[in-house]
Design an enzyme around this catalytic site. Sequence first.
Site, short mmCIF file in Angstrom:
data_model
loop_
_atom_site.label_atom_id
_atom_site.label_comp_id
_atom_site.label_asym_id
_atom_site.label_seq_id
_atom_site.Cartn_x
_atom_site.Cartn_y
_atom_site.Cartn_z
N ASP A 49 -43.29 -0.33 1.21
CA ASP A 49 -42.69 -0.94 0.09
C ASP A 49 -42.25 -2.18 0.23
O ASP A 49 -41.16 -2.71 -0.56
CB ASP A 49 -41.77 -0.11 -0.93
CG ASP A 49 -40.65 0.47 -0.16
OD1 ASP A 49 -40.46 -0.02 1.26
OD2 ASP A 49 -39.93 1.47 -0.39
N LYS A 60 -26.82 2.10 4.36
CA LYS A 60 -26.18 2.11 3.21
C LYS A 60 -24.60 2.15 3.17
O LYS A 60 -23.86 2.90 2.75
CB LYS A 60 -26.56 2.74 2.18
CG LYS A 60 -27.97 2.64 1.81
CD LYS A 60 -28.65 3.33 0.58
CE LYS A 60 -30.11 3.10 0.24
NZ LYS A 60 -31.10 3.59 1.04
N ASP A 97 -37.93 -6.29 -0.48
CA ASP A 97 -38.04 -5.03 -0.74
C ASP A 97 -38.34 -4.48 -2.19
O ASP A 97 -37.66 -4.76 -3.13
CB ASP A 97 -36.58 -4.11 -0.43
CG ASP A 97 -36.44 -3.09 -0.72
OD1 ASP A 97 -37.56 -2.12 -1.11
OD2 ASP A 97 -35.53 -1.99 -0.64
P1 GTP Z 1 -37.36 5.97 -3.34
O1 GTP Z 1 -37.40 7.35 -3.88
O2 GTP Z 1 -37.21 4.96 -4.59
O3 GTP Z 1 -36.03 5.89 -2.28
O4 GTP Z 1 -38.63 5.58 -2.74
P2 GTP Z 1 -39.10 5.99 -1.21
O5 GTP Z 1 -38.70 7.15 -0.82
O6 GTP Z 1 -40.64 5.71 -1.35
O7 GTP Z 1 -38.61 4.60 -0.59
P3 GTP Z 1 -37.73 4.67 0.86
O8 GTP Z 1 -36.81 3.23 0.91
O9 GTP Z 1 -36.70 5.74 1.10
O10 GTP Z 1 -38.87 4.58 2.11
C1 GTP Z 1 -38.87 3.74 2.84
C2 GTP Z 1 -40.42 3.78 3.24
O11 GTP Z 1 -40.77 5.23 3.78
C3 GTP Z 1 -41.52 3.73 1.87
O12 GTP Z 1 -42.62 3.07 2.14
C4 GTP Z 1 -41.79 5.14 1.86
O13 GTP Z 1 -43.11 5.46 1.23
C5 GTP Z 1 -41.65 5.71 3.21
N1 GTP Z 1 -41.48 7.30 3.22
C6 GTP Z 1 -40.12 7.81 2.90
N2 GTP Z 1 -40.28 8.97 2.99
C7 GTP Z 1 -41.48 9.34 3.74
C8 GTP Z 1 -41.97 10.55 4.16
O14 GTP Z 1 -41.41 11.58 4.06
N3 GTP Z 1 -43.28 10.35 4.75
C9 GTP Z 1 -43.76 9.23 5.01
N4 GTP Z 1 -44.96 9.18 5.69
N5 GTP Z 1 -43.18 8.20 4.58
C10 GTP Z 1 -42.14 7.98 3.96
#
Ligand code: GTP
Length: 348
Positions: free
Chosen positions: A104, A155, A213
């Site tokens: 993202d 954070k 982001d």
């Molecule tokens: P929020 O629920 O809004 O926080 O979104 P998110 O979980 O998609 O974003 P976050 O910033 O927490 O995660 C950063 C990146 O890691 C994003 O591109 C997510 O898709 C990815 N990500 C988060 N959790 C996982 C997971 O359990 N497995 C994989 N493969 N990717 C993950």
Amino acid sequence: MLLGGQGTRLRPFTLSTPKAFLPVANVPMIQYQLSLLSRYKIDTVILAVSPQCQKYRKFFGISKSLGINLYLSCEKKPLGTAGGIRNAYKFLKGDEPFFVFNGDIISDCNLDKMLEFHKKSDADISIAVVEVENSKDFGVIVVDQDKRIEQFIEKPQQPLSNLINAGIYIIQPDILDEIPAGKEVSIEKEVFPELIKKGKKLFAYIHTGYWKDVGTIKNFKAANFDIVQGKINLDHANKLQAESFFSEKVMLNGRLSTGKNVVFGNNVKVSGTVIVGDGCYIGENTVLKDAIIFRNVLIGKNCLIEDSIIGNSTFIEDNCEIRDAAIADGCRFCQYTKIKNSGNSVRL
Ligand code: GTP
């Protein structure tokens, strides 16, 4: 590429569409990363996905046209950012370092320079970092004079630096042995701080170009507008920029990017930056200002859409006013509806 998150901050749009598929200036978000990777001749990409894994097969075509072989690493249940990388182990070949991208972010990071920095520093992990004014909502990084990372704090209440994790890493494959298999593990909250404690060599590569982001509604909107305004140097974004829009029916006072089969009624006024997706109809005398309209949206006459995102297949009848809103897919607004976000949402 890590794509297995829930995308909660981008609801309501991620309720029906995984983040990687959401349109940014009318192309799926993932295309910006694939475009960057192909610029640096990266020919193998693994998507680490959890929910709806097979849906991502849709990107095989785009990847092939960019010279990229795509593999899907599916997680039965989300394994977290480190668990997702560990789970993709089986696709990695040899002992070469590999890039990891958060799914993202949109960036024009110079991957050649980052790899050169990684090798020169003899790093176990290199993390791309950017400098921001307010770092407290990010992973904050403290470095020494050689850019070796001394602290990584996700954070923090009171940040000790303005350098933040940009979500692009280069990892030496032997580091994967430090991540337990089959378990949910966070790279930001667990692995990075633990590796620093163990004395592993984590270095910060400072990226000074475009970086966003795209994980929140506010930033998603900003990235859409940045791309239409030509603020990022990526091949297909530049192509989009070169396409000039003209219609006698539209009074254009700003920038407009449209998809295919878009129909405008007479005297539509467009100002600021506006993106209209495939198959939309915009009725006469309607005003669009700093708006993102997804696909197959029907907007009636005399409406005002301002500072808003309108989800796919939504129907807005005549004389509606929608300001500062994020409207889910498939909604219907009866005539004369007025909506304005009160501004109290902390998650925007
Ligand atoms: P929020 O629920 O809004 O926080 O979104 P998110 O979980 O998609 O974003 P976050 O910033 O927490 O995660 C950063 C990146 O890691 C994003 O591109 C997510 O898709 C990815 N990500 C988060 N959790 C996982 C997971 O359990 N497995 C994989 N493969 N990717 C993950």
